[in-house]
Each structure stands twice: as structure tokens, then as C-alpha cells.
Design a protein around this motif. Structure first.
Motif, mmCIF file in Angstrom:
data_model
loop_
_atom_site.group_PDB
_atom_site.id
_atom_site.type_symbol
_atom_site.label_atom_id
_atom_site.label_comp_id
_atom_site.label_asym_id
_atom_site.label_seq_id
_atom_site.Cartn_x
_atom_site.Cartn_y
_atom_site.Cartn_z
ATOM 1 N N THR A 41 -15.567 1.808 6.886
ATOM 2 C CA THR A 41 -14.418 2.139 6.036
ATOM 3 C C THR A 41 -13.438 0.968 5.966
ATOM 4 O OG1 THR A 41 -13.367 3.169 7.966
ATOM 5 C CG2 THR A 41 -14.563 4.621 6.464
ATOM 6 N N VAL A 42 -13.332 0.202 7.055
ATOM 7 C CA VAL A 42 -12.524 -1.030 7.040
ATOM 8 C C VAL A 42 -13.511 -2.175 6.834
ATOM 9 C CG1 VAL A 42 -10.829 -2.421 8.274
ATOM 10 C CG2 VAL A 42 -10.903 0.055 8.647
ATOM 11 N N LEU A 65 -23.321 6.530 -3.406
ATOM 12 C CA LEU A 65 -22.182 7.366 -3.030
ATOM 13 C C LEU A 65 -22.697 8.702 -2.504
ATOM 14 C CD1 LEU A 65 -19.130 6.745 -3.165
ATOM 15 C CD2 LEU A 65 -19.027 8.195 -5.187
ATOM 16 N N VAL A 66 -23.266 8.688 -1.315
ATOM 17 C CA VAL A 66 -23.786 9.902 -0.695
ATOM 18 C C VAL A 66 -22.611 10.801 -0.287
ATOM 19 C CG1 VAL A 66 -25.903 8.809 0.117
ATOM 20 C CG2 VAL A 66 -23.851 8.709 1.534
ATOM 21 N N PRO A 67 -22.878 12.101 -0.035
ATOM 22 C CA PRO A 67 -21.774 13.034 0.268
ATOM 23 C C PRO A 67 -20.845 12.577 1.382
ATOM 24 C CG PRO A 67 -23.812 14.242 -0.110
ATOM 25 C CD PRO A 67 -24.174 12.787 -0.136
ATOM 26 N N GLU A 68 -21.383 11.841 2.357
ATOM 27 C CA GLU A 68 -20.554 11.416 3.492
ATOM 28 C C GLU A 68 -19.437 10.463 3.081
ATOM 29 O OE1 GLU A 68 -24.529 12.685 4.894
ATOM 30 O OE2 GLU A 68 -23.794 11.313 3.339
ATOM 31 N N VAL A 69 -19.591 9.749 1.972
ATOM 32 C CA VAL A 69 -18.573 8.773 1.566
ATOM 33 C C VAL A 69 -18.004 9.075 0.180
ATOM 34 C CG1 VAL A 69 -19.489 6.922 3.022
ATOM 35 C CG2 VAL A 69 -20.345 7.196 0.687
ATOM 36 N N GLU A 70 -18.217 10.301 -0.313
ATOM 37 C CA GLU A 70 -17.716 10.664 -1.635
ATOM 38 C C GLU A 70 -16.200 10.551 -1.733
ATOM 39 O OE1 GLU A 70 -19.140 14.496 -2.698
ATOM 40 O OE2 GLU A 70 -20.971 13.733 -3.653
ATOM 41 N N TYR A 71 -15.513 10.781 -0.626
ATOM 42 C CA TYR A 71 -14.053 10.739 -0.630
ATOM 43 C C TYR A 71 -13.519 9.345 -0.968
ATOM 44 C CZ TYR A 71 -14.272 8.394 3.925
ATOM 45 O OH TYR A 71 -14.509 7.497 4.935
ATOM 46 N N ARG A 72 -14.362 8.335 -0.870
ATOM 47 C CA ARG A 72 -13.925 6.962 -1.146
ATOM 48 C C ARG A 72 -14.065 6.589 -2.616
ATOM 49 N NH1 ARG A 72 -15.850 2.379 2.347
ATOM 50 N NH2 ARG A 72 -13.936 1.572 1.435
ATOM 51 N N GLY A 73 -14.602 7.501 -3.404
ATOM 52 C CA GLY A 73 -14.879 7.200 -4.800
ATOM 53 C C GLY A 73 -13.659 6.766 -5.586
ATOM 54 N N LEU A 74 -12.513 7.417 -5.359
ATOM 55 C CA LEU A 74 -11.310 7.089 -6.115
ATOM 56 C C LEU A 74 -10.747 5.717 -5.765
ATOM 57 C CD1 LEU A 74 -9.480 10.551 -6.013
ATOM 58 C CD2 LEU A 74 -10.692 9.523 -7.947
ATOM 59 N N GLN A 75 -11.015 5.255 -4.542
ATOM 60 C CA GLN A 75 -10.461 3.983 -4.081
ATOM 61 C C GLN A 75 -11.365 2.801 -4.404
ATOM 62 O OE1 GLN A 75 -7.543 3.271 -2.832
ATOM 63 N NE2 GLN A 75 -7.990 1.115 -2.383
ATOM 64 N N LEU A 76 -12.632 3.067 -4.638
ATOM 65 C CA LEU A 76 -13.605 1.978 -4.736
ATOM 66 C C LEU A 76 -13.306 1.004 -5.875
ATOM 67 C CD1 LEU A 76 -17.176 3.340 -3.930
ATOM 68 C CD2 LEU A 76 -15.901 1.535 -2.776
ATOM 69 N N ARG A 77 -12.802 1.504 -6.999
ATOM 70 C CA ARG A 77 -12.558 0.583 -8.120
ATOM 71 C C ARG A 77 -11.495 -0.451 -7.769
ATOM 72 N NH1 ARG A 77 -8.600 3.117 -12.178
ATOM 73 N NH2 ARG A 77 -7.601 4.819 -11.033
ATOM 74 N N PHE A 78 -10.576 -0.097 -6.874
ATOM 75 C CA PHE A 78 -9.572 -1.069 -6.425
ATOM 76 C C PHE A 78 -10.149 -1.989 -5.346
ATOM 77 C CE2 PHE A 78 -7.220 2.828 -7.660
ATOM 78 C CZ PHE A 78 -6.589 2.321 -8.783
ATOM 79 N N ASP A 79 -10.994 -1.423 -4.461
ATOM 80 C CA ASP A 79 -11.636 -2.244 -3.435
ATOM 81 C C ASP A 79 -12.528 -3.315 -4.065
ATOM 82 O OD1 ASP A 79 -10.405 -0.779 -1.475
ATOM 83 O OD2 ASP A 79 -12.146 0.487 -1.040
ATOM 84 N N VAL A 80 -13.183 -2.965 -5.171
ATOM 85 C CA VAL A 80 -14.064 -3.923 -5.850
ATOM 86 C C VAL A 80 -13.272 -5.131 -6.330
ATOM 87 C CG1 VAL A 80 -15.290 -4.252 -8.043
ATOM 88 C CG2 VAL A 80 -15.944 -2.399 -6.502
ATOM 89 N N ILE A 81 -12.061 -4.911 -6.837
ATOM 90 C CA ILE A 81 -11.235 -6.031 -7.304
ATOM 91 C C ILE A 81 -10.914 -6.973 -6.147
ATOM 92 C CG2 ILE A 81 -8.996 -6.647 -8.292
ATOM 93 C CD1 ILE A 81 -9.088 -3.984 -9.829
ATOM 94 N N GLU A 82 -10.556 -6.405 -5.000
ATOM 95 C CA GLU A 82 -10.259 -7.225 -3.826
ATOM 96 C C GLU A 82 -11.509 -7.955 -3.338
ATOM 97 O OE1 GLU A 82 -8.260 -6.768 0.642
ATOM 98 O OE2 GLU A 82 -8.529 -4.999 -0.636
ATOM 99 N N ALA A 83 -12.632 -7.224 -3.294
ATOM 100 C CA ALA A 83 -13.886 -7.844 -2.850
ATOM 101 C C ALA A 83 -14.314 -8.958 -3.793
ATOM 102 C CB ALA A 83 -14.975 -6.777 -2.745
ATOM 103 N N ASN A 84 -14.085 -8.778 -5.082
ATOM 104 C CA ASN A 84 -14.422 -9.822 -6.050
ATOM 105 C C ASN A 84 -13.623 -11.091 -5.797
ATOM 106 O OD1 ASN A 84 -16.404 -8.526 -7.525
ATOM 107 N ND2 ASN A 84 -15.027 -7.771 -9.109
#
Length: 387
Positions: free
Chosen positions: A136-137, A180-199
Motif C-alpha cells: 500500500t506504501v 484490481l482483485v477484491p482485496e485491493v478494490e478500495y484503492r481504485g479511487l486513489q489509483l488514478r492519482f498514484d499513477v500520475i506520481e508514479a509517472n
């Protein structure tokens, strides 16, 4: 800003990649990049919806499944493997499905490269799985793995190999996908912002390792109508645009001029089947990415029969912006073991940036155009058992 991305055709791609070995590494988006390239090398068609959605099949457009996929367990886990290869008399394209930018499996791929035929072009991306499935981190692990991957890749490849790092495309607000398996579905809303940082991390670091960076996030920020309903994948038009951008950049890097296809004055209308494509055929108007025409009345024409003429106008490189920003806090954008002979260049480069620093891709000197199959072929098969 006027869109300078022009569609490439079957003949242009065949000629540009004549006697070339192209390797594609990454997730399902990169697999579709591989598929569109394989298809365009053989015919003037777009990927169908079924072809875009399929994974692990035994054969796609005369390619072969070398390892994993339906030969093994079909799963959405991080251990899923799929290696594909297309080979003709004068073209070789290979794909590896990876879920982490550096791992034991990636090391086995590096072993294939070290002991096998050296690719002329590597097109690679790994991000969404890295930042969602392992920790998660994710920032520290991802940055360390990027360093390991880039440094290892530079060690096993000859200097002539063109390495293109694709930045991850924009994700939707609500996403669904195999990763995005059920165990990490809660991260779906944040991922689009994480992708920008990772890029930012991956793009800046790839540039520091003297690799070419293609900012697909920037290129597709206003083309979200071509993203499919799952918020992750993209339709056939988007993937043909990616292929066109890649071919433009490869031609520019090799100092080759791709002549622009000439679209006839009288264009026959065809039907566009909505957000996803359910047919192999597309309207001729989609050969240009400068606009997105509305659906037209029913009239079909197979794109395979369309062979536009060419003329002598040069193929223009795409415009955009270039990653020359201040690094985020705590992020060292220089490689851990940066080669000494690059230090003076990068010192001068960052002190006096080039005037076109806003380009999406790095403007590099043209590379020598060379014969790729002169690389040494080992007497034994490489690690995964194929050339």
C-alpha cells in the motif's frame, strides 16, 4: 495545439521494422500494443473487440504462445505469465507479460536478453500492478525497483538498442480490471492519482538513464472517449494512435523519413460501432487522429482494401511537454550507479536545457541505422527456449 500525430500504414511499418527485432514488456495495455503492431505488420486492419479482450490464447494473427497463458494456469494473480512471439521472414516481435518492474521473473527475462538475440527496440512499461498489488506504501519499493531495472537493462543491451519507456495512460475514476482483485478494490479511487506520481518518478529516472520517454498520459489526456468502460483499457483507435506515435519516434531516432499517407479527397463514410469496436473494419476517417468524427450512416468497407498513396512530405514528430521538473521531495532522479562518462553531459544538460524542453519525448541525436541480425546467436536456446 494542432495534433501532429499521423496514422502509419501497413507498408510504412513493414519497411521501418524490416529485419528488426522488437521486444514489448508490460501489462495488458502493453500486450495490446504488441498485438496492434503484429496486426499492422501483416494487414491494414484495426484490432477487434475480441482480440483486445483476449489473453493467453494459443495464437493471435499467426503469432504463437511460447510460455504461460492457456498453457498454464489462467489467473489474475501476480504470478501470471505470458510470452508471445511473432516471426516472419523479416520481422520479429516478442512480448513478455510482467506484473512488476523488477523481480526474479524479470531477472530471467534479462537472462534471455543477455544470452539470446539482442532486440533493436524495447518498448516497456510497468506501473499499475507495481503500485496496487504489492504494497500500500508503494513509492520506495517502486523507485528502488526502477533503479534496478534500468541499470540491469543498460548492462545487458548494446548501445544501439532503442529503449522506449511508456508512461502509464490515464485511469478512470471508477476502474475495473484483472489486477484490481477484491482485496485491493478500495484503492481504485486513489489509483488514478498514484499513477500520475508514479509517472513522474519513472519518467524522470528513465530520462536520467538516457532512455527515451513517451508520455502516453499526456498524449491521451483529452482522448478519454477512447477508454473502455472498465476505466483501464483502451479501444482499437487508441492503440493505433500509440503505434503511430511509436513508429514516428523510432523513425526519428534512426534518422529515417516516413512518408505521410495521402488520404484521397473522396472519403467513403463507414459505420462506427460505439465506444468499443465489434468489427475488424473502421471508417477511413479514423486514419487521421486530428478529429473524432461522429457516427455515420450504415455503409461498410473493409480497411484491408484501402492502400493510401504516399508522397514526399516528412513525418512530423508529436509535440507535447518533456519531463524537466524539480524532483519530488526525497526522490533522487539520478541512477544509483550513474556512469561516470555521463556526468558532464547531464550537468550541462540540466544547467542549460534545450529550447524544446516541452516535448513529450526526448530529442536525441539520430542513431546509426544498422543491420540487427548481425548480433551473435548462441549455440543453445535461451532461458525460455526460443530464439
Amino acid at each position: 495545439m494542432k495534433d501532429t500525430v499521423k496514422a502509419v500504414n501497413h507498408q510504412q511499418v513493414r519497411q521501418l521494422l524490416h529485419n528488426k527485432f522488437v521486444m514489448v514488456l508490460g501489462d495488458s495495455i502493453q500486450r495490446s500494443v504488441y498485438k496492434d503492431l503484429v496486426l499492422l505488420l501483416q494487414k491494414e486492419k484495426y484490432l477487434s473487440l475480441r482480440q483486445l479482450r483476449s489473453k493467453g490464447e494459443m495464437s493471435f494473427e499467426l503469432d504463437c504462445l511460447v510460455e504461460g497463458g492457456c498453457l498454464d494456469t489462467m489467473t489474475n494473480g501476480t504470478e501470471y505469465r505470458e510470452i508471445r512471439q511473432f516471426q516472419s521472414d523479416h520481422h520479429l516481435v516478442r512480448f513478455y507479460f510482467v506484473t512488476r518492474v523488477f523481480s526474479q521473473y524479470m531477472q530471467s527475462i534479462m537472462k534471455d536478453i543477455r544470452h539470446g538475440l539482442k532486440p533493436d527496440v524495447i518498448i516497456v512499461n510497468s506501473c499499475v500492478w507495481d503500485i496496487s498489488r504489492y504494497n500500500t506504501v508503494w513509492t520506495e519499493d517502486y523507485k528502488k525497483n526502477l533503479h534496478k531495472f534500468f541499470s540491469n537493462l543498460k548492462e545487458v543491451l548494446p548501445e544501439e538498442t532503442l529503449i522506449i519507456w511508456n508512461l502509464t495512460m490515464p485511469l478512470g475514476k471508477c476502474i475495473r480490471g484483472g489486477f484490481l482483485v477484491p482485496e485491493v478494490e478500495y484503492r481504485g479511487l486513489q489509483l488514478r492519482f498514484d499513477v500520475i506520481e508514479a509517472n513522474f518518478y519513472s519518467g524522470t529516472l528513465a530520462d536520467a538513464y538516457d532512455m527515451d520517454v513517451l508520455d502516453l498520459h499526456f498524449q491521451f489526456r483529452f482522448l478519454l472517449q477512447h477508454r473502455t468502460k472498465d476505466g483501464v483499457h483502451w479501444n482499437a483507435v487508441a492503440h493505433r494512435r500509440i503505434t503511430s506515435i511509436l513508429m514516428q519516434h523510432i523513425a526519428q531516432a534512426w534518422g529515417v523519413t516516413l512518408h505521410e499517407p495521402q488520404i484521397p479527397d473522396a472519403v467513403v463514410d463507414s459505420t462506427f460501432f460505439g465506444e468499443d469496436f465489434s468489427s475488424d473494419s473502421l471508417p477511413r476517417s479514423y486514419l487521421s487522429f486530428t478529429e473524432n468524427p461522429e457516427p455515420q450512416p450504415d455503409r461498410h468497407e473493409n480497411a484491408e482494401n484501402f492502400r493510401p498513396a504516399v508522397h514526399s512530405q516528412p513525418f512530423l514528430p508529436p509535440l507535447g511537454r518533456h519531463y524537466k521538473q524539480k524532483p519530488m521531495k526525497g526522490f533522487d532522479y539520478r541512477p544509483l550507479h550513474y556512469l561516470e562518462h555521463h556526468d558532464n553531459y547531464h550537468h550541462h544538460h540540466h544547467q542549460h536545457p534545450p529550447p524544446h524542453d516541452h516535448f513529450v519525448m526526448r530529442n536525441r541525436p539520430s542513431r546509426h541505422h544498422y543491420a540487427p541480425y548481425t548480433h551473435h546467436r548462441p549455440a543453445h536456446h535461451p532461458h525460455h527456449g526460443f530464439y
